[in-house]
Design a protein around this motif. Structure first.
Motif, PDB file in Angstrom:
ATOM      1  N   TRP A 230       0.821  -1.209   0.000  1.00 55.63           N
ATOM      2  CA  TRP A 230       0.000   0.000   0.000  1.00 55.63           C
ATOM      3  C   TRP A 230       0.860   1.265   0.000  1.00 55.63           C
ATOM      4  N   HIS A 231       2.133   1.105   0.345  1.00 56.17           N
ATOM      5  CA  HIS A 231       3.046   2.228   0.492  1.00 56.17           C
ATOM      6  C   HIS A 231       3.823   2.494  -0.805  1.00 56.17           C
ATOM      7  N   PRO A 232       4.526   3.624  -0.863  1.00 55.31           N
ATOM      8  CA  PRO A 232       5.411   3.843  -2.022  1.00 55.31           C
ATOM      9  C   PRO A 232       6.440   2.724  -2.115  1.00 55.31           C
ATOM     10  N   SER A 233       6.833   2.382  -3.339  1.00 54.04           N
ATOM     11  CA  SER A 233       7.819   1.325  -3.540  1.00 54.04           C
ATOM     12  C   SER A 233       9.137   1.665  -2.864  1.00 54.04           C
ATOM     13  N   ASP A 234       9.536   2.917  -2.963  1.00 52.01           N
ATOM     14  CA  ASP A 234      10.750   3.412  -2.314  1.00 52.01           C
ATOM     15  C   ASP A 234      10.333   4.252  -1.120  1.00 52.01           C
ATOM     16  N   LEU A 235      10.652   3.807   0.090  1.00 52.42           N
ATOM     17  CA  LEU A 235      10.257   4.526   1.296  1.00 52.42           C
ATOM     18  C   LEU A 235      11.082   5.782   1.528  1.00 52.42           C
ATOM     19  N   GLY A 236      12.173   5.930   0.790  1.00 49.05           N
ATOM     20  CA  GLY A 236      13.032   7.090   0.961  1.00 49.05           C
ATOM     21  C   GLY A 236      14.222   6.766   1.842  1.00 49.05           C
ATOM     22  N   SER A 237      15.394   7.202   1.451  1.00 45.37           N
ATOM     23  CA  SER A 237      16.591   6.906   2.244  1.00 45.37           C
ATOM     24  C   SER A 237      16.592   7.650   3.567  1.00 45.37           C
ATOM     25  N   THR A 238      15.854   8.763   3.633  1.00 50.49           N
ATOM     26  CA  THR A 238      15.683   9.508   4.883  1.00 50.49           C
ATOM     27  C   THR A 238      14.189   9.579   5.185  1.00 50.49           C
ATOM     28  N   HIS A 239      13.787   9.061   6.322  1.00 50.98           N
ATOM     29  CA  HIS A 239      12.373   9.091   6.687  1.00 50.98           C
ATOM     30  C   HIS A 239      12.208   8.823   8.183  1.00 50.98           C
ATOM     31  N   VAL A 240      11.002   9.059   8.674  1.00 50.78           N
ATOM     32  CA  VAL A 240      10.627   8.711  10.050  1.00 50.78           C
ATOM     33  C   VAL A 240       9.598   7.595   9.967  1.00 50.78           C
ATOM     34  N   PHE A 241       9.820   6.532  10.741  1.00 53.19           N
ATOM     35  CA  PHE A 241       8.918   5.384  10.719  1.00 53.19           C
ATOM     36  C   PHE A 241       8.362   5.177  12.124  1.00 53.19           C
ATOM     37  N   LEU A 242       7.050   5.347  12.272  1.00 54.05           N
ATOM     38  CA  LEU A 242       6.369   5.165  13.548  1.00 54.05           C
ATOM     39  C   LEU A 242       5.566   3.879  13.478  1.00 54.05           C
ATOM     40  N   ASN A 243       6.001   2.859  14.188  1.00 54.51           N
ATOM     41  CA  ASN A 243       5.293   1.580  14.173  1.00 54.51           C
ATOM     42  C   ASN A 243       4.452   1.462  15.437  1.00 54.51           C
ATOM     43  N   ALA A 244       3.149   1.705  15.297  1.00 54.20           N
ATOM     44  CA  ALA A 244       2.261   1.700  16.464  1.00 54.20           C
ATOM     45  C   ALA A 244       2.213   0.332  17.128  1.00 54.20           C
ATOM     46  N   ALA A 245       2.291  -0.746  16.345  1.00 54.68           N
ATOM     47  CA  ALA A 245       2.214  -2.094  16.920  1.00 54.68           C
ATOM     48  C   ALA A 245       3.404  -2.397  17.815  1.00 54.68           C
ATOM     49  N   ALA A 246       4.574  -1.838  17.482  1.00 57.72           N
ATOM     50  CA  ALA A 246       5.796  -2.092  18.252  1.00 57.72           C
ATOM     51  C   ALA A 246       6.099  -0.973  19.233  1.00 57.72           C
ATOM     52  N   PHE A 247       5.284   0.103  19.224  1.00 58.51           N
ATOM     53  CA  PHE A 247       5.487   1.261  20.106  1.00 58.51           C
ATOM     54  C   PHE A 247       6.874   1.874  19.918  1.00 58.51           C
ATOM     55  N   THR A 248       7.298   2.042  18.673  1.00 62.33           N
ATOM     56  CA  THR A 248       8.630   2.569  18.405  1.00 62.33           C
ATOM     57  C   THR A 248       8.573   3.680  17.354  1.00 62.33           C
ATOM     58  N   ALA A 249       9.556   4.574  17.412  1.00 60.94           N
ATOM     59  CA  ALA A 249       9.760   5.615  16.404  1.00 60.94           C
ATOM     60  C   ALA A 249      11.215   5.564  15.977  1.00 60.94           C
ATOM     61  N   THR A 250      11.450   5.524  14.669  1.00 63.61           N
ATOM     62  CA  THR A 250      12.811   5.429  14.141  1.00 63.61           C
ATOM     63  C   THR A 250      13.045   6.536  13.124  1.00 63.61           C
TER      64      THR A 250
END
Length: 643
Positions: free
Chosen positions: A402-422
């Motif tokens: 569902w996401h872009p094929s390339d997430l980008g070499s620089t980005h913020v990823f918030l995974n609600a299921a894992a309670f983490t922000a990267t």
């Protein structure tokens, strides 16, 4: 000495007499009581909703209200009004998933044109070409496909009549390569049954064989199923926005006519179809994990995932858990605790010595070392069963589509299921931290956006849902509450209005006012927030409730994402350092734009790889995986009759 209650009663009666009892209605009596004893009922300010921290109200003398009773002014008569109904603002809901409709391919548009196929290209020639002669095989043939795919097939073969997948009396080499990809769909978490094509039984040769109805039917079915594969690989098998109001993804359209033209032109089919899948390291890691799981055997030791074991209690699951702790422990862990585990082998009593072992194992797995064995401890130590992990991987692969094929070499990823922000910069994870996300009743949405700015010492604009659901019941009885608690109220034109002057019962749920909390140490957003404006009103921010980050399960907010180290995240996305952020905070309320294009993914993955490619599994706190799997099964069921 008279009881206090009798003294107060006497005082009230005397004052009522002085102001004419006949002129005081219920509302006036309430106002009179507040004048005598103040608005502070017990001194506790209620929790304000998604971001607020319960706190004590200021003492009355700090509010400018003397502690002794003041002379009572004449009370005017207020005509009672009927309160408007209060209809609570509901959270987004989950829907009954509806699959994409399948339509018949209309072969009536395909007419003989006098084209002939020569060595893979289409060139004009005399009427009665092999493709023309084979068209009669479609007269009674029923082939259904997704609406856009059916339209593309009709248009392509009407304008470019000729075989893509057939040469002579048999499938082409490119058809064999495509068939191999369709049959291997399971390695991508797709269902091979969705792309089944029956191989034609060729028994003749020469021109007569080209007229065999099986060949033209094979041609059309191959085009329909390969286009479906391209659609699913590119955008996913299901439409996420039809799952719930929490899912919000941009459409990923496919140019099906261009795809048919490309495959007819002689591109390398295997490379072309592989390129339709997301081209990022996470997708590759999830696929590698899926293939590995399919090849391995199931765990021989399975611990009850619902186990709850406290010190001093007994359980038949304890020996199995200890065996797994010993198996997964490194050399240092075994040196420290191996003897204790061996001495208690087979025992079902959770002794103090074993509590120390479990605490060490919890800490090693990044959990709070409290010694209580619950679901998260079992999941971390015993792992998830092979079947469950495969399902999580299939869901994760689908969601990545569902996401872009390339997430980008620089980005913020918030995974609600894992309670983490990267925070990832130039392909390297530079920062990772704990988060607090929405509770199951106030879930964090699932979408992606782009970072825009950082607000220092922010105001908190209270969402309408919180005003109606949580504040309004109190404001009806205590309209001055917002004035005392550090909030500002304004009308639609932006004019400030004292909360105490508003009849909060007059409009029911249709509150015509904006409410915001001013910057302070008690502000629900803490000292900063990081914005990526979206219709869900979700952003990253600080919080006064620091204790929440020590918990293992942190689905506790009303939807926004609270960061354990907001200064570090703000510095990272701004391309500066924490000292800069600290200096800005000292200057009061201000904003600073994010000058780079940095995508932010507000995600929900119960299976997700770290940068080294190691997949970690998380509990499905929102029960979303089950809904995705149900939609996938429904999709396969709807496609089955079309094969």
């Amino acid at each position: 000495m008279l009881p206090v209650s009798r003294v107060k009663t006497g005082l009230i009666l005397a004052l009522v007499a002085a102001t004419s009892l006949s002129s005081i209605n219920a509302a006036s009596a309430e106002n009179l009581f507040q004048r005598l004893f103040g608005n502070n009922r017990g001194g506790t300010v209620v929790n304000q909703g998604p971001h607020a921290t319960p706190r004590r109200a200021q003492p009355m003398q700090q509010q400018g209200i003397p502690q002794q009773a003041q002379p009572v002014q004449p009370v005017s008569v207020v005509k009672p009004t009927k309160p408007a109904p209060i209809i609570k603002v509901s959270s987004p809901s989950y829907y009954t998933y509806k699959t994409a409709a399948l339509v018949p391919v209309d072969f009536s548009k395909l007419q003989p044109t006098g084209s002939v196929e020569i060595t893979g290209s289409i060139e004009p020639s005399e009427p009665g070409t092999p493709f023309d002669r084979s068209l009669s095989g479609l007269i009674d043939y029923q082939l259904t496909a997704e609406k856009e795919i059916a339209a593309a097939i009709e248009k392509h073969y009407a304008s470019q009549p000729g075989f893509i997948w057939v040469l002579g009396s048999a499938p082409r080499v490119r058809a064999e390569a495509a068939m191999a990809m369709l049959q291997d769909a399971g390695s991508y978490g797709l269902d091979p049954q969705d792309y089944q094509v029956a191989r034609p039984q060729v028994t003749a040769s020469g021109q007569q064989a080209l007229s065999d109805p099986a060949l033209i039917r094979y041609e059309m079915t191959m085009s329909a199923r390969v286009l479906r594969y391209i659609r699913d690989a590119h955008a996913g098998r299901i439409n996420p926005n039809l799952l719930s109001g929490y899912h919000d993804f941009a459409a990923k359209p496919v140019d099906y006519e261009a795809a048919l033209n490309a495959m007819a032109s002689g591109v390398d089919i295997k490379t072309y179809l592989e390129g339709q899948h997301p081209q990022n390291a996470e997708y590759a890691a999830l696929r590698t994990e899926l293939k590995s799981l399919e090849a391995e055997r199931e765990h021989t030791i399975i611990v009850d995932p619902k186990l709850l074991l406290k010190p001093g209690e007994t359980s038949a699951e304890l020996p199995k858990l200890l065996t797994l702790i010993d198996q997964k422990g490194d050399a240092a862990f075994k040196a420290a605790h191996g003897a204790t585990i061996s001495a208690n082998a087979g025992g079902e009593l959770y002794t103090p010595e074993l509590v120390a072992v479990v605490k060490a194992a919890q800490q090693a797995h990044g959990l709070k070392p409290d010694g209580v064995v619950g679901g998260r401890t079992v999941a971390a130590i015993a792992g998830v069963s092979k079947a469950d992990r495969i399902e999580k991987l299939e869901v994760a692969l689908e969601q990545l589509r569902w996401h872009p094929s390339d997430l980008g070499s620089t980005h913020v990823f918030l995974n609600a299921a894992a309670f983490t922000a990267t925070y990832r910069e130039n392909g390297t994870d530079k920062l990772s931290m704990r988060t607090v996300v929405g509770s199951p009743t106030h879930q964090t949405s699932f979408f992606y956006d782009e970072l825009e700015q950082v607000d220092y010492n922010p105001y908190w604009g209270v969402p309408r849902s919180i005003i109606v659901n949580e504040m309004l019941p109190r404001l009806i009885n205590d309209p001055g509450y917002l004035d005392r608690a550090g909030y500002e109220v304004s009308d639609a034109s932006g004019k400030r209005i004292p909360s105490s002057t508003i009849n909060w019962a007059a409009n029911g749920s249709n509150i015509p006012y904006n409410v915001r909390q001013t910057p302070s140490e008690a502000n629900a957003l803490g000292e900063l927030k990081i914005l990526f404006p979206n219709k869900h009103a979700i952003y990253m921010h600080d919080t006064p409730q620091k204790a929440f980050f020590s918990r293992d399960a942190r689905a506790l907010s009303h939807g926004c994402v609270r960061l354990s180290d907001p200064r570090a995240m703000a510095a990272a996305v701004l391309g500066t350092d924490v000292a800069h952020v600290a200096a800005k905070l000292k200057q009061g309320h201000s904003t600073e734009k994010v000058t780079r294009k940095i995508p932010v993914y507000v995600a929900y993955f119960t299976a997700w790889p770290n940068q080294a490619g190691e997949v970690h599994y998380s509990p499905d706190v929102y029960d979303r995986d089950a809904k995705v799997l149900a939609a996938l099964r429904k999709t396969s069921d709807s496609r089955a009759p079309s094969i």
